[in-house]
Design a protein around this motif. Structure first.
Motif, PDB file in Angstrom:
ATOM      1  N   PRO A 114       0.832  -1.208   0.000  1.00  0.00           N
ATOM      2  CA  PRO A 114       0.000   0.000   0.000  1.00  0.00           C
ATOM      3  C   PRO A 114       0.868   1.261   0.000  1.00  0.00           C
ATOM      4  CG  PRO A 114      -0.920  -1.617   1.497  1.00  0.00           C
ATOM      5  CD  PRO A 114       0.410  -2.169   1.041  1.00  0.00           C
ATOM      6  N   GLY A 115       0.524   2.178  -0.877  1.00  0.00           N
ATOM      7  CA  GLY A 115       1.272   3.425  -0.999  1.00  0.00           C
ATOM      8  C   GLY A 115       2.349   3.401  -2.062  1.00  0.00           C
ATOM      9  N   ASP A 116       2.751   2.199  -2.520  1.00  0.00           N
ATOM     10  CA  ASP A 116       3.716   2.120  -3.612  1.00  0.00           C
ATOM     11  C   ASP A 116       3.083   2.638  -4.902  1.00  0.00           C
ATOM     12  OD1 ASP A 116       5.660   1.027  -2.007  1.00  0.00           O
ATOM     13  OD2 ASP A 116       5.295  -1.045  -2.625  1.00  0.00           O
ATOM     14  N   GLU A 117       3.936   3.002  -5.851  1.00  0.00           N
ATOM     15  CA  GLU A 117       3.448   3.534  -7.121  1.00  0.00           C
ATOM     16  C   GLU A 117       3.638   2.512  -8.239  1.00  0.00           C
ATOM     17  OE1 GLU A 117       4.326   8.256  -6.149  1.00  0.00           O
ATOM     18  OE2 GLU A 117       5.480   7.237  -7.722  1.00  0.00           O
ATOM     19  N   VAL A 118       2.659   2.512  -9.148  1.00  0.00           N
ATOM     20  CA  VAL A 118       2.699   1.626 -10.314  1.00  0.00           C
ATOM     21  C   VAL A 118       2.564   2.486 -11.563  1.00  0.00           C
ATOM     22  CG1 VAL A 118       1.600  -0.312 -11.507  1.00  0.00           C
ATOM     23  CG2 VAL A 118       1.643  -0.254  -8.998  1.00  0.00           C
ATOM     24  N   GLY A 136      -3.952  -1.329  -3.037  1.00  0.00           N
ATOM     25  CA  GLY A 136      -3.615  -0.191  -2.199  1.00  0.00           C
ATOM     26  C   GLY A 136      -2.508   0.670  -2.769  1.00  0.00           C
ATOM     27  N   ALA A 137      -2.170   0.458  -4.035  1.00  0.00           N
ATOM     28  CA  ALA A 137      -1.087   1.201  -4.666  1.00  0.00           C
ATOM     29  C   ALA A 137      -1.612   2.454  -5.359  1.00  0.00           C
ATOM     30  CB  ALA A 137      -0.339   0.311  -5.654  1.00  0.00           C
ATOM     31  N   VAL A 138      -0.692   3.252  -5.879  1.00  0.00           N
ATOM     32  CA  VAL A 138      -1.023   4.538  -6.490  1.00  0.00           C
ATOM     33  C   VAL A 138      -0.612   4.490  -7.960  1.00  0.00           C
ATOM     34  CG1 VAL A 138      -0.600   7.022  -6.454  1.00  0.00           C
ATOM     35  CG2 VAL A 138      -0.640   5.723  -4.299  1.00  0.00           C
ATOM     36  N   PRO A 139      -1.538   4.751  -8.905  1.00  0.00           N
ATOM     37  CA  PRO A 139      -1.171   4.726 -10.325  1.00  0.00           C
ATOM     38  C   PRO A 139      -0.427   5.989 -10.734  1.00  0.00           C
ATOM     39  CG  PRO A 139      -3.484   5.315 -10.089  1.00  0.00           C
ATOM     40  CD  PRO A 139      -2.977   5.017  -8.699  1.00  0.00           C
ATOM     41  N   ARG A 140       0.546   5.815 -11.608  1.00  0.00           N
ATOM     42  CA  ARG A 140       1.252   6.934 -12.238  1.00  0.00           C
ATOM     43  C   ARG A 140       1.090   6.764 -13.744  1.00  0.00           C
ATOM     44  NH1 ARG A 140       3.922  11.273  -9.762  1.00  0.00           N
ATOM     45  NH2 ARG A 140       5.728  10.928 -11.089  1.00  0.00           N
ATOM     46  N   PHE A 141       0.223   7.583 -14.331  1.00  0.00           N
ATOM     47  CA  PHE A 141      -0.169   7.399 -15.722  1.00  0.00           C
ATOM     48  C   PHE A 141       0.807   8.087 -16.677  1.00  0.00           C
ATOM     49  CE2 PHE A 141      -4.144   7.062 -13.317  1.00  0.00           C
ATOM     50  CZ  PHE A 141      -4.622   5.857 -13.797  1.00  0.00           C
ATOM     51  N   VAL A 142       1.136   7.384 -17.759  1.00  0.00           N
ATOM     52  CA  VAL A 142       1.956   7.924 -18.834  1.00  0.00           C
ATOM     53  C   VAL A 142       1.076   8.016 -20.073  1.00  0.00           C
ATOM     54  CG1 VAL A 142       3.982   7.574 -20.285  1.00  0.00           C
ATOM     55  CG2 VAL A 142       4.033   6.892 -17.868  1.00  0.00           C
ATOM     56  N   PRO A 143       0.836   9.215 -20.593  1.00  0.00           N
ATOM     57  CA  PRO A 143      -0.104   9.331 -21.716  1.00  0.00           C
ATOM     58  C   PRO A 143       0.444   8.718 -22.999  1.00  0.00           C
ATOM     59  CG  PRO A 143       0.934  11.452 -21.257  1.00  0.00           C
ATOM     60  CD  PRO A 143       1.343  10.524 -20.146  1.00  0.00           C
ATOM     61  N   PRO A 153       9.140   9.328 -24.523  1.00  0.00           N
ATOM     62  CA  PRO A 153      10.132   8.783 -23.587  1.00  0.00           C
ATOM     63  C   PRO A 153      10.398   9.687 -22.384  1.00  0.00           C
ATOM     64  CG  PRO A 153      10.864   8.446 -25.841  1.00  0.00           C
ATOM     65  CD  PRO A 153       9.648   9.321 -25.909  1.00  0.00           C
ATOM     66  N   ALA A 154      10.353  10.996 -22.583  1.00  0.00           N
ATOM     67  CA  ALA A 154      10.581  11.915 -21.463  1.00  0.00           C
ATOM     68  C   ALA A 154       9.440  11.832 -20.458  1.00  0.00           C
ATOM     69  CB  ALA A 154      10.733  13.347 -21.981  1.00  0.00           C
ATOM     70  N   GLU A 155       8.199  11.697 -20.949  1.00  0.00           N
ATOM     71  CA  GLU A 155       7.062  11.560 -20.040  1.00  0.00           C
ATOM     72  C   GLU A 155       7.107  10.229 -19.303  1.00  0.00           C
ATOM     73  OE1 GLU A 155       3.672  14.387 -22.135  1.00  0.00           O
ATOM     74  OE2 GLU A 155       3.858  12.298 -22.813  1.00  0.00           O
ATOM     75  N   LEU A 156       7.577   9.191 -19.986  1.00  0.00           N
ATOM     76  CA  LEU A 156       7.729   7.897 -19.318  1.00  0.00           C
ATOM     77  C   LEU A 156       8.758   8.013 -18.191  1.00  0.00           C
ATOM     78  CD1 LEU A 156       7.198   4.806 -19.200  1.00  0.00           C
ATOM     79  CD2 LEU A 156       9.136   4.555 -20.778  1.00  0.00           C
ATOM     80  N   ALA A 157       9.906   8.590 -18.465  1.00  0.00           N
ATOM     81  CA  ALA A 157      10.956   8.710 -17.453  1.00  0.00           C
ATOM     82  C   ALA A 157      10.488   9.535 -16.260  1.00  0.00           C
ATOM     83  CB  ALA A 157      12.208   9.337 -18.076  1.00  0.00           C
ATOM     84  N   ALA A 158       9.675  10.572 -16.527  1.00  0.00           N
ATOM     85  CA  ALA A 158       9.213  11.446 -15.452  1.00  0.00           C
ATOM     86  C   ALA A 158       8.240  10.757 -14.511  1.00  0.00           C
ATOM     87  CB  ALA A 158       8.560  12.696 -16.051  1.00  0.00           C
ATOM     88  N   ALA A 159       7.662   9.636 -14.941  1.00  0.00           N
ATOM     89  CA  ALA A 159       6.682   8.929 -14.105  1.00  0.00           C
ATOM     90  C   ALA A 159       7.341   8.105 -13.013  1.00  0.00           C
ATOM     91  CB  ALA A 159       5.802   8.033 -14.974  1.00  0.00           C
ATOM     92  N   PHE A 160       8.616   7.808 -13.147  1.00  0.00           N
ATOM     93  CA  PHE A 160       9.324   6.988 -12.154  1.00  0.00           C
ATOM     94  C   PHE A 160       9.798   7.845 -10.988  1.00  0.00           C
ATOM     95  CE2 PHE A 160       9.254   4.251 -15.738  1.00  0.00           C
ATOM     96  CZ  PHE A 160       9.478   2.957 -15.299  1.00  0.00           C
ATOM     97  N   GLU A 193      15.645  -1.021 -14.766  1.00  0.00           N
ATOM     98  CA  GLU A 193      16.942  -1.310 -14.171  1.00  0.00           C
ATOM     99  C   GLU A 193      17.409  -0.161 -13.278  1.00  0.00           C
ATOM    100  OE1 GLU A 193      19.650  -4.234 -16.691  1.00  0.00           O
ATOM    101  OE2 GLU A 193      19.143  -2.439 -17.854  1.00  0.00           O
ATOM    102  N   GLN A 194      17.231   1.070 -13.774  1.00  0.00           N
ATOM    103  CA  GLN A 194      17.675   2.233 -13.020  1.00  0.00           C
ATOM    104  C   GLN A 194      16.988   2.330 -11.666  1.00  0.00           C
ATOM    105  OE1 GLN A 194      17.104   5.961 -15.127  1.00  0.00           O
ATOM    106  NE2 GLN A 194      17.282   7.168 -13.256  1.00  0.00           N
ATOM    107  N   TRP A 195      15.666   2.036 -11.640  1.00  0.00           N
ATOM    108  CA  TRP A 195      14.879   2.213 -10.413  1.00  0.00           C
ATOM    109  C   TRP A 195      14.614   0.887  -9.693  1.00  0.00           C
ATOM    110  CZ3 TRP A 195      13.954   7.016  -8.609  1.00  0.00           C
ATOM    111  CH2 TRP A 195      14.085   8.089  -9.488  1.00  0.00           C
ATOM    112  N   ASP A 196      15.160  -0.214 -10.212  1.00  0.00           N
ATOM    113  CA  ASP A 196      14.967  -1.542  -9.619  1.00  0.00           C
ATOM    114  C   ASP A 196      13.480  -1.866  -9.447  1.00  0.00           C
ATOM    115  OD1 ASP A 196      15.569  -4.011  -8.611  1.00  0.00           O
ATOM    116  OD2 ASP A 196      15.910  -3.305  -6.561  1.00  0.00           O
TER     117      ASP A 196
END
Length: 391
Positions: A114-118, A136-143, A153-160, A193-196
């Protein structure tokens, strides 16, 4: 003991946050009017192979009606392993589930707290948002950007972020029909890989890709394979969605934990149905089925672009994602358009709004299922032409 009439039962925040089926009202209307259903992805094509049906009967008559091992019938797991693009150990890396829906929920419950981001792509399969909420997780949407539904790709990277624990993908995609290419998957791999981060990929439509395109599983991509969980299904490829047979593929360590959650939620899929698919000399030719599905895609494209919709041809799966703004002039949203088509032509399709994080982004889009018999699609064409001739 007296009970207060004002008592309100406590509902967990996770359950209370879940939305109901966005199509319920439409299906009631469609049933009342005898409409043709191009809404659900329930297969009208291909048909279930007769040898699978016969094998299910024989399994039940032969006494295979009790619990099997929770991980799934071994022969079925071996058959699933034979269909995969890279080797998997059926004993330690495959788990049979009660459909891909259970597989998805088990995967999320196993790898996020719970509280982790997907991170997930938007638009996407409506049920992804609900499964993330249930965990219980939190979505991070990439349009994804129309008309070809690719991410920046920049929007994808910003979501992490440091809270990101998983990426949830779907390829071929519902509703867009996109098949993620190797370049896109490599970009995902570098970030994972960068964010494991664990990557979960719903590949239930992997047998249906078109135009000589290759489906690339995450298990073929360095950086994703060693941190990946594949959600798979027999529902679409063998047209047995009511049998509820899905599977999870992961490395042995993750599989141990996936199986513990799976055992607690369902303890296993229906034994005789597993045995049937495992034992049957399945006559379904998946390559031929994919070619035939491509022809149905082309027929549906012809019908609905002829009506005036703008559609990028689906690269895979069983849906078209169509822009209806040329027909509405922006004067009505997609739900109003769907209701109008249901009323005038007796054809049910799906509004685009529920597929987006912000439903207003879907006001000009509809989803159309084309995994139907050709004769039924021709009847759809006849109904639409008749309705338009009356206008």
């Amino acid at each position: 003991m007296a009970h207060s009439q004002n008592h309100q039962p406590y509902i967990s925040s996770r359950a209370a946050a879940l939305d109901g089926n966005s199509l319920g009202e439409l299906f009631l209307l469609a049933r009342e009017r005898g409409a043709i259903d191009l809404a659900l992805g329930t297969p009208g094509y291909p048909e279930p192979a007769s040898d699978i049906i016969d094998a299910a009967y024989e399994a039940m008559r032969g006494g295979r009606n009790q619990y099997d091992h929770p991980s799934g019938d071994v022969l079925l797991r071996e058959r699933i392993a034979d269909t995969l693009s890279t080797p998997a150990d059926p004993l330690t890396e495959l788990t049979v589930t009660v459909g891909a829906t259970e597989a998805l929920c088990v995967a999320l419950l196993t790898v996020v707290d719970p509280g982790d981001e997907v991170v997930l792509l938007d638009p996407g399969y409506e049920q992804f948002k609900a499964a993330i909420a249930l965990a219980g997780a939190v979505p991070r949407f990439v349009p994804l950007h129309a008309p070809d539904w690719r991410f920046d790709p920049a929007e994808l990277a910003a979501a992490f972020t440091p809270r990101t624990r998983a990426v949830l993908l779907n390829s071929p995609g519902n509703p867009t029909g996109r098949v993620l290419d190797r370049q896109e998957l490599d970009q995902m791999a570098a970030l994972c890989e960068q964010w494991d981060v664990t990557v979960i990929c719903d590949e239930v439509y992997s047998n249906f890709v078109f135009d000589d395109r290759a489906q690339t599983s995450i298990m073929e991509v360095p950086g994703l394979a060693e941190r990946g969980i594949v959600v798979g299904s027999l529902s679409k490829s063998y047209a047995i969605s009511g049998w509820r047979l899905g599977f999870l593929r992961a490395d042995p360590v993750r599989t141990q934990s996936l199986r513990r959650v799976h055992e607690l939620t369902t303890n296993g899929a229906a034994t005789p149905l597993q045995v049937a698919v495992g034992l049957a000399a399945v006559s379904a030719d998946l390559k031929t089925a994919a070619q035939e599905m491509g022809r149905r895609r082309d027929l549906a494209l012809e019908i609905f672009t002829g009506m005036g919709m703008k559609i990028s041809p689906a690269e895979g799966g069983c849906f078209l994602f169509a822009d209806v703004s040329p027909l509405t002039g922006g004067l009505k949203d997609s739900k109003a358009f769907v209701l109008e088509l249901l009323d005038t032509a007796g054809v049910l399709i799906v509004p685009g709004g529920p597929s987006f994080a912000d439903p207003s982004r879907g006001d000009q889009y509809v989803r159309i299922a084309f995994n139907r018999q050709a004769d039924l699609l021709r009847e759809v064409e006849r109904r639409i032409r008749a309705a338009r001739s009356v206008e």
